[in-house]
Design a protein around this motif. Sequence first.
Motif, PDB file in Angstrom:
ATOM      1  N   CYS A 122       0.879  -1.272  -0.156  1.00 18.32           N
ATOM      2  CA  CYS A 122       0.041  -0.038   0.060  1.00 18.32           C
ATOM      3  C   CYS A 122       0.841   1.147  -0.101  1.00 18.32           C
ATOM      4  O   CYS A 122       0.669   2.223  -0.552  1.00 18.32           O
ATOM      5  CB  CYS A 122      -0.974   0.012   1.284  1.00 18.32           C
ATOM      6  N   ALA A 123       1.960   1.261   0.936  1.00 18.36           N
ATOM      7  CA  ALA A 123       2.818   2.353   0.823  1.00 18.36           C
ATOM      8  C   ALA A 123       3.603   2.594  -0.537  1.00 18.36           C
ATOM      9  O   ALA A 123       3.744   3.726  -1.065  1.00 18.36           O
ATOM     10  CB  ALA A 123       3.942   2.289   1.912  1.00 18.36           C
ATOM     11  N   ALA A 126       0.979   4.263  -2.955  1.00 20.98           N
ATOM     12  CA  ALA A 126       0.708   5.437  -2.621  1.00 20.98           C
ATOM     13  C   ALA A 126       1.824   6.364  -3.206  1.00 20.98           C
ATOM     14  O   ALA A 126       1.569   7.434  -3.718  1.00 20.98           O
ATOM     15  CB  ALA A 126       0.676   5.670  -1.115  1.00 20.98           C
ATOM     16  N   MET A 127       3.243   5.816  -2.993  1.00 20.91           N
ATOM     17  CA  MET A 127       4.255   6.506  -3.616  1.00 20.91           C
ATOM     18  C   MET A 127       4.227   6.456  -5.106  1.00 20.91           C
ATOM     19  O   MET A 127       4.465   7.932  -5.706  1.00 20.91           O
ATOM     20  CB  MET A 127       5.555   6.285  -3.198  1.00 20.91           C
ATOM     21  N   ALA A 129       1.475   6.521  -6.904  1.00 23.45           N
ATOM     22  CA  ALA A 129       0.141   7.805  -7.384  1.00 23.45           C
ATOM     23  C   ALA A 129       0.680   9.078  -7.073  1.00 23.45           C
ATOM     24  O   ALA A 129       0.338   9.861  -7.828  1.00 23.45           O
ATOM     25  CB  ALA A 129      -0.949   7.323  -6.273  1.00 23.45           C
ATOM     26  N   LEU A 130       1.571   9.512  -6.276  1.00 25.97           N
ATOM     27  CA  LEU A 130       1.956  10.648  -6.007  1.00 25.97           C
ATOM     28  C   LEU A 130       3.064  11.076  -7.154  1.00 25.97           C
ATOM     29  O   LEU A 130       3.006  12.195  -7.713  1.00 25.97           O
ATOM     30  CB  LEU A 130       2.773  10.895  -4.418  1.00 25.97           C
ATOM     31  N   GLY A 267       9.018   3.706  -5.014  1.00 28.86           N
ATOM     32  CA  GLY A 267       7.405   3.265  -5.188  1.00 28.86           C
ATOM     33  C   GLY A 267       7.516   2.021  -5.686  1.00 28.86           C
ATOM     34  O   GLY A 267       6.745   1.122  -5.141  1.00 28.86           O
TER      35      GLY A 267
END
Length: 309
Positions: A122-123, A126-127, A129-130, A267
């Motif tokens: 998940c982390a 998230a990276m 996605a950013l 990520g």
Amino acid sequence: MRPLSYSRFVLFGMVCALGAAVCFGTATVLQAVAARAAGEAGGQGGGEAALLLRAVRQWRYAAGLALDGLGFVFQILALRSVPIYAVGAALAASLAVTAVVAARLLRVRLSGAEWAAVGVVCAGLAMLALASGAEGERGGPSWLRYALFGTAAGVLLLGAVGGRLSGRPRALLLGLGAGCGFGVVEVAVRLVNSLDPYDLLTDPALYALLLGGGAAFLLLTSALQRGSVTTATAGMVLGETLGPAAVGVLWLGDRTRAGFAPLAVLGFVVAVAGALALARFGEAPGAEPEGDGSTATREGAGAGTGSGG
């Protein structure tokens, strides 16, 4: 207005990629539950074919197939919106979805390290996605379509070689080949630019997509039937993420947001590493892990991950 529109476009692509991961991961568990129920209802008689026929009559198996189809639609939308590296990492993350859903429906016991791996996936996403930009605007060199078809044919040859091996080398080679086949599908979706019947039927990318996807399912099924689920799934994750990501960056123009390249690389590595840690969920196994990596029992009647669940 342009930055806002751009951000919404990337967000749409990432949501579709995560939607595909949820669909594929959940479908794997539903098909495993249906296969388990079919096995209990029919006892030991009939073999694999009879087990499959009993399973497809159950709503859970049908729901799994529907989720596979929906996941493929989400995958196509994602590949037309964000870079291949982001979509590939998200599809690998379907293993995290399978692990969480299996813990609920199949009462699989996740260790603390596996729950941590879910968090790591998940982390990593998230990276990504950013950091992700929009899909690359280049169509790739003219030879890439033919190279893609050649790669799909090579997957079949790799399957013939891997089928002669035994043990972990066999599972690893077949899993890697399956991942490469799924990777061909990812790249081919980006290369198909026209839905005009004539253009479509004369486009080598379409035939690469069909051949690569079919070969991938064939190799993955063979790997999981007579090999280590963990080893085969690990090979598949590597095959469907690393190669396609490189093709997207080198020839299709995939990029990150300005200044976010290091975060995107981190990520991607984190998400793939977390998926590899969850590789034993490549076929939604039962409550006990594989242990020594010996031949896995078939809990699902065609389960798997990647481009097609």
